[in-house]
Scaffold this motif. Sequence first.
Motif, PDB file in Angstrom:
ATOM      1  N   PRO A  38       0.836  -1.193   0.000  1.00 24.68           N
ATOM      2  CA  PRO A  38       0.000   0.000   0.000  1.00 24.68           C
ATOM      3  C   PRO A  38       0.878   1.251   0.000  1.00 24.68           C
ATOM      4  O   PRO A  38       2.084   1.176   0.233  1.00 24.68           O
ATOM      5  CB  PRO A  38      -0.798  -0.126   1.295  1.00 24.68           C
ATOM      6  N   ALA A  39       0.248   2.393  -0.242  1.00 23.81           N
ATOM      7  CA  ALA A  39       0.954   3.671  -0.303  1.00 23.81           C
ATOM      8  C   ALA A  39       0.437   4.601   0.786  1.00 23.81           C
ATOM      9  O   ALA A  39      -0.619   4.361   1.384  1.00 23.81           O
ATOM     10  CB  ALA A  39       0.756   4.298  -1.676  1.00 23.81           C
ATOM     11  N   VAL A  40       1.171   5.666   1.025  1.00 27.07           N
ATOM     12  CA  VAL A  40       0.721   6.689   1.961  1.00 27.07           C
ATOM     13  C   VAL A  40      -0.641   7.193   1.494  1.00 27.07           C
ATOM     14  O   VAL A  40      -0.855   7.434   0.307  1.00 27.07           O
ATOM     15  CB  VAL A  40       1.750   7.845   2.039  1.00 27.07           C
ATOM     16  N   GLY A  41      -1.569   7.294   2.430  1.00 25.07           N
ATOM     17  CA  GLY A  41      -2.931   7.727   2.124  1.00 25.07           C
ATOM     18  C   GLY A  41      -3.906   6.575   1.975  1.00 25.07           C
ATOM     19  O   GLY A  41      -5.118   6.766   2.070  1.00 25.07           O
ATOM     20  N   ASP A  42      -3.392   5.356   1.747  1.00 29.48           N
ATOM     21  CA  ASP A  42      -4.263   4.186   1.628  1.00 29.48           C
ATOM     22  C   ASP A  42      -4.823   3.797   2.993  1.00 29.48           C
ATOM     23  O   ASP A  42      -4.265   4.132   4.037  1.00 29.48           O
ATOM     24  CB  ASP A  42      -3.496   2.991   1.059  1.00 29.48           C
ATOM     25  N   TYR A  43      -5.906   3.038   2.955  1.00 34.55           N
ATOM     26  CA  TYR A  43      -6.521   2.501   4.162  1.00 34.55           C
ATOM     27  C   TYR A  43      -6.226   1.009   4.224  1.00 34.55           C
ATOM     28  O   TYR A  43      -6.268   0.320   3.206  1.00 34.55           O
ATOM     29  CB  TYR A  43      -8.034   2.725   4.153  1.00 34.55           C
ATOM     30  N   VAL A  44      -5.934   0.531   5.435  1.00 31.53           N
ATOM     31  CA  VAL A  44      -5.660  -0.887   5.649  1.00 31.53           C
ATOM     32  C   VAL A  44      -6.424  -1.369   6.878  1.00 31.53           C
ATOM     33  O   VAL A  44      -6.726  -0.599   7.780  1.00 31.53           O
ATOM     34  CB  VAL A  44      -4.146  -1.158   5.840  1.00 31.53           C
ATOM     35  N   MET A  45      -6.741  -2.668   6.874  1.00 28.10           N
ATOM     36  CA  MET A  45      -7.317  -3.310   8.055  1.00 28.10           C
ATOM     37  C   MET A  45      -6.155  -3.787   8.912  1.00 28.10           C
ATOM     38  O   MET A  45      -5.270  -4.495   8.416  1.00 28.10           O
ATOM     39  CB  MET A  45      -8.180  -4.499   7.662  1.00 28.10           C
ATOM     40  N   VAL A  46      -6.154  -3.415  10.187  1.00 30.15           N
ATOM     41  CA  VAL A  46      -5.054  -3.730  11.087  1.00 30.15           C
ATOM     42  C   VAL A  46      -5.532  -4.708  12.161  1.00 30.15           C
ATOM     43  O   VAL A  46      -6.536  -4.466  12.830  1.00 30.15           O
ATOM     44  CB  VAL A  46      -4.501  -2.455  11.745  1.00 30.15           C
ATOM     45  N   HIS A  47      -4.807  -5.815  12.282  1.00 26.03           N
ATOM     46  CA  HIS A  47      -5.104  -6.827  13.295  1.00 26.03           C
ATOM     47  C   HIS A  47      -3.816  -7.183  14.014  1.00 26.03           C
ATOM     48  O   HIS A  47      -2.831  -7.558  13.371  1.00 26.03           O
ATOM     49  CB  HIS A  47      -5.714  -8.063  12.631  1.00 26.03           C
ATOM     50  N   VAL A  48      -3.811  -7.030  15.316  1.00 27.32           N
ATOM     51  CA  VAL A  48      -2.653  -7.283  16.187  1.00 27.32           C
ATOM     52  C   VAL A  48      -1.343  -6.743  15.616  1.00 27.32           C
ATOM     53  O   VAL A  48      -0.324  -7.421  15.621  1.00 27.32           O
ATOM     54  CB  VAL A  48      -2.521  -8.775  16.589  1.00 27.32           C
ATOM     55  N   GLY A  49      -1.393  -5.508  15.115  1.00 25.26           N
ATOM     56  CA  GLY A  49      -0.183  -4.839  14.656  1.00 25.26           C
ATOM     57  C   GLY A  49       0.217  -5.102  13.222  1.00 25.26           C
ATOM     58  O   GLY A  49       1.243  -4.612  12.765  1.00 25.26           O
ATOM     59  N   TYR A  50      -0.575  -5.878  12.493  1.00 23.03           N
ATOM     60  CA  TYR A  50      -0.289  -6.196  11.093  1.00 23.03           C
ATOM     61  C   TYR A  50      -1.394  -5.686  10.188  1.00 23.03           C
ATOM     62  O   TYR A  50      -2.581  -5.888  10.482  1.00 23.03           O
ATOM     63  CB  TYR A  50      -0.164  -7.717  10.883  1.00 23.03           C
ATOM     64  N   ALA A  51      -1.021  -5.059   9.088  1.00 25.60           N
ATOM     65  CA  ALA A  51      -1.987  -4.722   8.047  1.00 25.60           C
ATOM     66  C   ALA A  51      -2.293  -6.018   7.310  1.00 25.60           C
ATOM     67  O   ALA A  51      -1.385  -6.677   6.799  1.00 25.60           O
ATOM     68  CB  ALA A  51      -1.414  -3.680   7.094  1.00 25.60           C
ATOM     69  N   ILE A  52      -3.573  -6.412   7.281  1.00 26.07           N
ATOM     70  CA  ILE A  52      -3.921  -7.702   6.687  1.00 26.07           C
ATOM     71  C   ILE A  52      -4.592  -7.563   5.328  1.00 26.07           C
ATOM     72  O   ILE A  52      -4.667  -8.537   4.589  1.00 26.07           O
ATOM     73  CB  ILE A  52      -4.795  -8.545   7.635  1.00 26.07           C
ATOM     74  N   GLN A  53      -5.086  -6.365   4.997  1.00 26.69           N
ATOM     75  CA  GLN A  53      -5.632  -6.122   3.662  1.00 26.69           C
ATOM     76  C   GLN A  53      -5.818  -4.628   3.459  1.00 26.69           C
ATOM     77  O   GLN A  53      -5.931  -3.875   4.420  1.00 26.69           O
ATOM     78  CB  GLN A  53      -6.962  -6.844   3.441  1.00 26.69           C
ATOM     79  N   THR A  54      -5.813  -4.213   2.210  1.00 25.33           N
ATOM     80  CA  THR A  54      -6.130  -2.822   1.897  1.00 25.33           C
ATOM     81  C   THR A  54      -7.637  -2.704   1.724  1.00 25.33           C
ATOM     82  O   THR A  54      -8.330  -3.700   1.496  1.00 25.33           O
ATOM     83  CB  THR A  54      -5.413  -2.352   0.611  1.00 25.33           C
ATOM     84  N   MET A  55      -8.130  -1.492   1.834  1.00 23.79           N
ATOM     85  CA  MET A  55      -9.556  -1.227   1.689  1.00 23.79           C
ATOM     86  C   MET A  55      -9.755   0.179   1.165  1.00 23.79           C
ATOM     87  O   MET A  55      -8.829   0.993   1.197  1.00 23.79           O
ATOM     88  CB  MET A  55     -10.277  -1.433   3.025  1.00 23.79           C
ATOM     89  N   THR A  56     -10.955   0.463   0.699  1.00 17.90           N
ATOM     90  CA  THR A  56     -11.248   1.801   0.207  1.00 17.90           C
ATOM     91  C   THR A  56     -11.593   2.714   1.378  1.00 17.90           C
ATOM     92  O   THR A  56     -11.920   2.245   2.481  1.00 17.90           O
ATOM     93  CB  THR A  56     -12.438   1.791  -0.768  1.00 17.90           C
ATOM     94  N   GLU A  57     -11.569   4.008   1.128  1.00 19.19           N
ATOM     95  CA  GLU A  57     -11.965   4.975   2.157  1.00 19.19           C
ATOM     96  C   GLU A  57     -13.421   4.744   2.558  1.00 19.19           C
ATOM     97  O   GLU A  57     -13.765   4.813   3.741  1.00 19.19           O
ATOM     98  CB  GLU A  57     -11.777   6.397   1.644  1.00 19.19           C
TER      99      GLU A  57
END
Length: 81
Positions: A38-57
């Motif tokens: 992912p890039a700066v400005g992207d949204y991610v789902m965070v679980h226990v300190g890890y980004a597990i997937q990208t998502m839309t705003e």
Amino acid sequence: MCLAIPMQIEAIEGYVARCQAKGVYRDVSLFMLQDEMPAVGDYVMVHVGYAIQTMTEAEARSAWELFDEILCESDQPTEHA
């Protein structure tokens, strides 16, 4: 119960992103997303300190609306019979 929180990436250094959600900041590992970084400005789902997937705003906002609704409901006093 496991819970993942949507967060927005504000900075990236290597495989670590500085993310924020509702004024809360966390350093998050991007290691699990290294194939599609992912890039700066992207949204991610965070679980226990890890980004597990990208998502839309829109997906992130929808999730936060649901979390806010749940929190509001949990603050309501319950009636006992």
